[in-house]
Design an enzyme around this catalytic site. Structure first.
Site, PDB file in Angstrom:
ATOM      1  N   GLU A 196       0.828  -1.209   0.000  1.00 45.86           N
ATOM      2  CA  GLU A 196       0.000   0.000   0.000  1.00 45.86           C
ATOM      3  C   GLU A 196       0.863   1.260   0.000  1.00 45.86           C
ATOM      4  OE1 GLU A 196      -1.360  -0.205   4.609  1.00 45.86           O
ATOM      5  OE2 GLU A 196      -1.644  -2.001   3.386  1.00 45.86           O
ATOM      6  N   LYS A 252       2.702   4.672   0.902  1.00 44.31           N
ATOM      7  CA  LYS A 252       3.160   5.271   2.151  1.00 44.31           C
ATOM      8  C   LYS A 252       2.850   6.769   2.092  1.00 44.31           C
ATOM      9  CE  LYS A 252       7.211   5.658   5.179  1.00 44.31           C
ATOM     10  NZ  LYS A 252       7.137   7.116   5.340  1.00 44.31           N
ATOM     11  N   CYS A 285      25.287  45.578 -10.372  1.00 45.95           N
ATOM     12  CA  CYS A 285      24.242  45.025  -9.513  1.00 45.95           C
ATOM     13  C   CYS A 285      22.861  45.300 -10.123  1.00 45.95           C
ATOM     14  CB  CYS A 285      24.330  45.654  -8.121  1.00 45.95           C
ATOM     15  SG  CYS A 285      22.958  45.193  -7.023  1.00 45.95           S
ATOM     16  N   CYS A 332      27.918  42.696  -4.736  1.00 46.39           N
ATOM     17  CA  CYS A 332      27.683  44.107  -5.001  1.00 46.39           C
ATOM     18  C   CYS A 332      28.594  44.929  -4.082  1.00 46.39           C
ATOM     19  CB  CYS A 332      26.217  44.448  -4.736  1.00 46.39           C
ATOM     20  SG  CYS A 332      25.842  46.206  -4.775  1.00 46.39           S
TER      21      CYS A 332
END
Length: 668
Positions: free
Chosen positions: A116, A118, A411, A429
């Protein structure tokens, strides 16, 4: 005093309302197919509430009004399980599974198995007396769990009364259906609160809410997979097999698994496991493996129990699920320390219970080593079933439109130049005033392991920065409810709650404050060690490089990061302002014993009665170290409910695994 006719009419109406509300609630919570609006449902519900208050003699434990949750609790009471709720031995390959089946055949040659799914959730037990639900409890450590009776009553899959007056205890797995999980996360994202990592974590957190009304809102479900004790039949007849017991439980109104197979054929077992693995995406719930159990109960008794797991069952665990999808773009996020981190923007793909459209790429070296190009088809998986990551690219699928990725030279947040230090993978940066760094830094400051300011999510932080209300973390403590009440998604009540959370964070203590400051290379464990050594924020600020190197596991780079942070006037000024705002700048914990001196612990899963922080502090108070990852240097792994990859790695390395009860015993 109502007349007999009025009482009779009221009872008739109560019965109709209970019947209709039960019908509509099941359509909504179980089948996700409502026939009426929330408004119409609420009208019927509150009509029933008023009638039951007016006629308390008609109270019925099966009434829908009993599912909304009672009063919030201060804590969960402990429950001692009369039948241990054991975990199962895991197997990770068909070879290991075959070894188990051969071993069983040596003792039970004609063994029949129940195979079955889980369920990936939280295990709990339900106790009935004379057909009435009287107790719900979490698994805990298998022997001692927590009383969550009020919370399980909010789960519509759980019958509050049985059709027969039976005394029995059953075991099941509480889970959150995928559709509910996605709705819940969509609401949390809109509100700016942290998203749940996966349905399993969401279910575990929801079942253990002290306020049952919150659990009720989470629409949990359950599959019952075992009869723990008691009789399934009024005449005392006992089931001969697990399959018979499950069929009978289904007759009694319990929600049981349909995707199960009963067979004695080994090849059929493996075929069924493969079939379940292939259809995982089609299921309404998450599964992380398949359970193989001896079906006949007499055969189980013959095989017996091990010290912590039964000898008659194993759990086959699926390997991490992987999918191939297209890498549409690579975007850059600027972190709180200025590091530019590339992220893969993917064509959405269903993976391990959620839809994934973004994954980490770590850094430029990671991209180069895996030869990942923009436009590639890539394999993705979830690390630890939580964090999406790119595993590899598929150059053989390229059509010539793919492009090599280049890191930006400026940046993306502030436009200032970026640089990469020699010997480092990270690109940073150069602008200390970068808005993205400020935003991520405030988010980190407010995070759960730092100052734990509930409600201060990314959208709220960005809004506060845009409006000029905060320029650093200390500004948070100058905010007033009126400052934030007018922001998007922030009414008067939400604003008041946020200001209260900010005020409460002042008591977090030095350990959390040091971590919250975002000192490079100082995580939660290092921050706790720093606080334990110097005891006050002033002591940490005055520490020399030589002082810092005396702290166990503090290397020269870590020590230099601390000295460098406190050498900058703006950081010193920030610390002074935080102190003046009322933030606690002294250590709240410290070693008081040496039982665990020199020992390293790793915590995984949900412990039955202790939070992660409480367990960590108890270990540290005895001189132990708590690590976030398992390695050969780990001495103990403390495993709780829903333990994941850390437990698996500990088993592979042969590290001692203990539960909360054993930890408490070791603590004396």
């Amino acid at each position: 005093m109502p007349s007999e006719a009025e009482r009779s009419a009221a009872l008739d109406r109560i019965r109709v309302l209970r019947r209709d509300l039960t019908h509509h609630a099941k359509l909504y919570y179980v089948f996700d197919a409502p026939e009426i609006s929330d408004y119409e449902y609420d009208k019927l519900f509150y009509e029933l509430v008023h009638l039951e208050e007016a006629y308390p003699e008609f109270d019925d434990p099966a009434s829908p009004t009993h599912r909304v949750g009672g009063q919030a609790l201060d804590k969960f009471e402990k429950v001692v399980h009369t039948v241990r709720m054991d975990s199962l031995t895991d197997v990770f390959s068909f070879e290991e599974l075959t070894d188990f089946l051969i071993h069983v055949a040596d003792t039970v040659p004609d063994a029949v198995y129940s195979v079955e799914p889980k369920i990936d959730g939280l295990s709990c037990s339900l106790k009935y007396e004379k057909g009435v639900l009287v107790q719900g409890a979490t698994r805990g450590d298998g022997q001692i769990g927590e009383d969550v009776t009020q919370n399980v009553k909010t789960i519509f899959d759980i019958p509050l009364t049985l059709p027969e007056p039976l005394d029995l205890t059953v075991r099941g797995e509480v889970y959150m259906p995928r559709s509910v999980f996605e709705r819940l996360n969509a609401k949390r994202e809109a509100a700016g609160t942290a998203l749940f990592a996966n349905p399993r974590n969401a279910a575990a957190g929801s079942l253990r809410q002290l306020d049952p009304k919150i659990t009720a809102e989470r629409a949990l479900s359950i599959f019952i997979f075992n009869l723990q004790e008691g009789s399934l039949y009024a005449d005392g007849h006992t089931a001969a097999s697990h399959t018979e017991a499950l069929d009978r439980l289904h007759e009694l109104g319990f929600h049981t698994l349909e995707e199960r197979l009963c067979t004695a054929d080994r090849s059929a077992i493996i075929d069924h496991i493969r079939a379940l693995g292939e259809k995982r995406d089609e299921l309404a719930y998450d599964i992380d493996g398949v359970v193989i159990k001896i079906d006949r109960l007499a055969d189980r008794a013959t095989l017996g129990e091990g010290t912590s797991t039964p000898r008659w069952a194993v759990a086959y665990k699926f390997p991490p699920e992987q999918k191939i999808t297209k890498l549409v773009d690579i975007t850059i996020q600027v972190g709180r320390t200025g590091v530019l981190t590339p992220a893969a923007e993917l064509s959405p793909v269903r993976l391990a219970g959620t839809t994934v459209s973004r994954a980490t790429l770590n850094n430029l070296d990671f991209i180069r080593e895996r030869d990942i190009h923009l436009g590639d088809f890539v394999t993705v998986q979830k690390a630890g079933d939580i964090i999406p990551e790119v595993v590899c690219a598929h150059p053989e699928k390229r059509d010539g439109t793919e492009r090599v990725f280049l890191m930006p030279t400026a940046c993306p947040s502030c436009g200032e130049p970026v640089f990469r230090e020699e010997g480092e993978a990270a690109v940073r940066c150069t602008n200390a005033a970068c808005p993205a760094q400020l935003s991520r830094g405030i988010e980190h400051f407010a995070s759960k392991d730092a100052m734990d300011i509930d409600g201060l999510g990314p959208q709220i932080v960005d809004g506060l920065i845009r409006q000029g209300l905060i320029r650093d973390a200390a500004d948070l403590y100058d905010l007033k409810a009126s400052d934030v009440a007018g922001m998007e998604r922030m009414g008067a009540k939400s604003a008041a709650n946020l200001i209260a959370a900010i005020e409460n964070s002042k008591q977090a203590g030095l350990e959390r404050l040091l971590y919250a400051l975002g000192i490079r290379n100082i995580g939660a464990v290092a921050a706790a060690a720093l606080a334990g050594r110097f005891r006050t924020l002033e002591g940490c600020m005055d520490a020399t490089l030589e002082d810092l190197l005396e702290i166990p596991d503090f290397g020269e780079i870590t020590a230099e990061c601390v000295v460098n942070f406190f050498s900058h006037p703006q950081n010193v000024a920030l610390c002074q302002r935080l102190s003046e705002a009322g933030c606690l700048t002294v250590s709240t914990v410290g070693p008081v014993g040496d039982r665990f001196a020199g020992k390293t612990f790793v915590l995984t899963g949900t412990l039955p009665t202790l939070s992660r922080d409480e367990a960590s502090n108890m270990i540290k108070a005895q001189g132990g170290k708590v690590s976030g990852s398992v390695s050969s240097k780990t001495d103990y792994v403390v495993a709780g409910e829903a333990a994941g990859s850390k437990l698996t790695k500990a088993q592979q390395l042969g590290i001692t695994i203990i539960d909360e009860a054993e930890l408490r015993r070791m603590l004396g």
